[in-house]
Design a protein around this motif. Structure first.
Motif, short mmCIF file in Angstrom:
data_model
loop_
_atom_site.label_atom_id
_atom_site.label_comp_id
_atom_site.label_asym_id
_atom_site.label_seq_id
_atom_site.Cartn_x
_atom_site.Cartn_y
_atom_site.Cartn_z
N LYS A 80 61.32 9.17 28.43
CA LYS A 80 61.60 10.53 27.95
C LYS A 80 61.22 10.68 26.48
O LYS A 80 60.74 11.75 26.07
CB LYS A 80 63.06 10.89 28.19
CG LYS A 80 64.06 10.10 27.39
CD LYS A 80 65.50 10.32 27.90
CE LYS A 80 65.99 11.72 27.72
NZ LYS A 80 67.42 11.89 28.11
N VAL B 6 58.45 13.45 25.28
CA VAL B 6 58.75 14.47 24.27
C VAL B 6 57.80 14.35 23.08
O VAL B 6 57.23 15.34 22.61
CB VAL B 6 60.22 14.37 23.82
CG1 VAL B 6 60.46 15.26 22.61
CG2 VAL B 6 61.16 14.74 24.96
N ASN C 192 54.38 15.33 24.17
CA ASN C 192 54.35 16.61 24.88
C ASN C 192 53.69 16.48 26.26
O ASN C 192 52.78 17.23 26.63
CB ASN C 192 53.63 17.68 24.05
CG ASN C 192 53.87 19.08 24.59
OD1 ASN C 192 54.90 19.36 25.21
ND2 ASN C 192 52.90 19.97 24.38
N PRO D 62 54.12 15.88 30.64
CA PRO D 62 55.02 16.03 31.78
C PRO D 62 55.60 14.68 32.18
O PRO D 62 54.92 13.65 32.08
CB PRO D 62 54.13 16.61 32.87
CG PRO D 62 52.74 16.25 32.47
CD PRO D 62 52.73 16.21 30.98
N TYR E 207 57.73 12.46 35.22
CA TYR E 207 58.08 12.38 36.63
C TYR E 207 58.95 11.15 36.86
O TYR E 207 58.78 10.13 36.19
CB TYR E 207 56.83 12.26 37.51
CG TYR E 207 55.93 13.48 37.45
CD1 TYR E 207 56.00 14.46 38.43
CD2 TYR E 207 55.01 13.63 36.42
CE1 TYR E 207 55.17 15.59 38.38
CE2 TYR E 207 54.18 14.75 36.36
CZ TYR E 207 54.27 15.72 37.34
OH TYR E 207 53.46 16.82 37.28
N VAL F 36 60.53 16.33 36.24
CA VAL F 36 61.82 16.49 35.57
C VAL F 36 61.61 16.98 34.15
O VAL F 36 60.53 16.83 33.57
CB VAL F 36 62.62 15.17 35.55
CG1 VAL F 36 63.03 14.74 36.94
CG2 VAL F 36 61.83 14.06 34.86
N ASP F 37 62.65 17.56 33.60
CA ASP F 37 62.66 17.97 32.20
C ASP F 37 62.98 16.74 31.35
O ASP F 37 64.04 16.13 31.52
CB ASP F 37 63.72 19.06 31.99
CG ASP F 37 63.72 19.63 30.57
OD1 ASP F 37 63.42 18.88 29.62
OD2 ASP F 37 64.04 20.81 30.42
N ALA F 38 62.09 16.39 30.46
CA ALA F 38 62.28 15.19 29.65
C ALA F 38 63.55 15.25 28.81
O ALA F 38 64.12 14.21 28.47
CB ALA F 38 61.07 14.97 28.74
N HIS F 39 64.01 16.44 28.48
CA HIS F 39 65.21 16.57 27.67
C HIS F 39 66.49 16.40 28.50
O HIS F 39 67.56 16.16 27.95
CB HIS F 39 65.24 17.94 26.98
CG HIS F 39 64.15 18.13 25.98
ND1 HIS F 39 64.20 17.58 24.72
CD2 HIS F 39 62.97 18.80 26.07
CE1 HIS F 39 63.10 17.91 24.06
NE2 HIS F 39 62.34 18.64 24.84
N GLU F 40 66.38 16.52 29.82
CA GLU F 40 67.56 16.52 30.67
C GLU F 40 67.60 15.40 31.70
O GLU F 40 68.60 15.22 32.39
CB GLU F 40 67.68 17.87 31.39
CG GLU F 40 67.82 19.05 30.44
CD GLU F 40 67.95 20.37 31.17
OE1 GLU F 40 67.91 20.36 32.42
OE2 GLU F 40 68.08 21.41 30.49
N VAL F 41 66.53 14.63 31.83
CA VAL F 41 66.47 13.60 32.87
C VAL F 41 67.57 12.56 32.67
O VAL F 41 67.87 12.15 31.54
CB VAL F 41 65.09 12.92 32.89
CG1 VAL F 41 64.79 12.22 31.58
CG2 VAL F 41 64.99 11.94 34.06
#
Length: 212
Positions: A79, A83, A86, A88, A90, A188-193
């Protein structure tokens, strides 16, 4: 699409760089913490395959089940890179990573201790797959019955002090092999995984019992 793949869900550390095919990989089983070795090995692998970080187009990480500490390390690094670059991100089940090297009906299993296992059952043909049983934390005897029901081959990367009533193959996970199975990847969202432990930790269990 140039991808960095990371699996630290067990003692084995597996990383790969792929671009539709595997460009390079490191799969190693040594008694050193992944926090010590993961970033240096990523740097070494990128250098070996002559890929710069800014050339990567996505990151894929196994997010459990398995070692609580190992999973956290892999997910945190993945993650952070996603971030920073930048890119994506998975996730893929560590049980599917184990299965991806095989064909037919296979049942990857990880020891969850106290008579329990993490297990799943898949059918793979090298390009596509079906999920027969989703990854689950369950009693050994119950999983053994599921394995017999579907005639699956057991795949494990650590020894279990129990006997399955099926053929058992010991493997070293190679996350690069998921390159053929894009359907197994979850965006997935890297900030929320968060890791998929499939059960709470002993510390969490003890805290809950004390604070009920």
């Amino acid at each position: 699409m140039k991808s960095l793949l990371i699996d630290t869900s067990d003692q084995v550390l597996s990383i790969a760089v792929t671009d539709e095919i595997i460009l390079g990989e490191i799969n190693i089983n040594i008694k050193r913490t992944h926090s010590e070795t993961l970033m240096p090995y990523i740097a070494e692998l990128l250098d070996m395959v002559k890929v710069e970080k800014n050339e990567l187009e996505q990151i894929i990480v196994s997010n459990g089940p398995g070692s609580y500490t190992g999973i956290r390390i892999g997910v945190t690094v993945a993650k952070t890179l996603a971030v920073a670059l930048n890119l994506p991100l998975y996730t893929v089940s560590s049980l599917f990573v184990m299965a991806a090297s095989y064909r037919g009906v296979v049942a990857p299993v990880i020891d969850a201790r106290r008579g329990n296992v993490y297990g799943a059952i898949y059918e793979l043909d090298g390009n596509s797959f079906d999920v027969i049983k989703e990854p689950e934390h369950m009693d050994f005897a119950a999983f053994n019955e599921e394995v017999k029901k579907y005639g699956a081959q057991i795949i494990m990367n650590t020894a279990l002090k129990r006997n399955f009533e099926a053929e058992v193959t010991h493997v070293m996970s190679r996350i690069g092999n998921v390159v053929n199975y894009k359907g197994a990847l979850v965006p997935v969202d890297a900030h929320e995984v968060v890791p998929e432990y499939l059960r709470i930790s002993e510390a969490e269990k003890n805290w809950m019992e004390k604070n009920q």
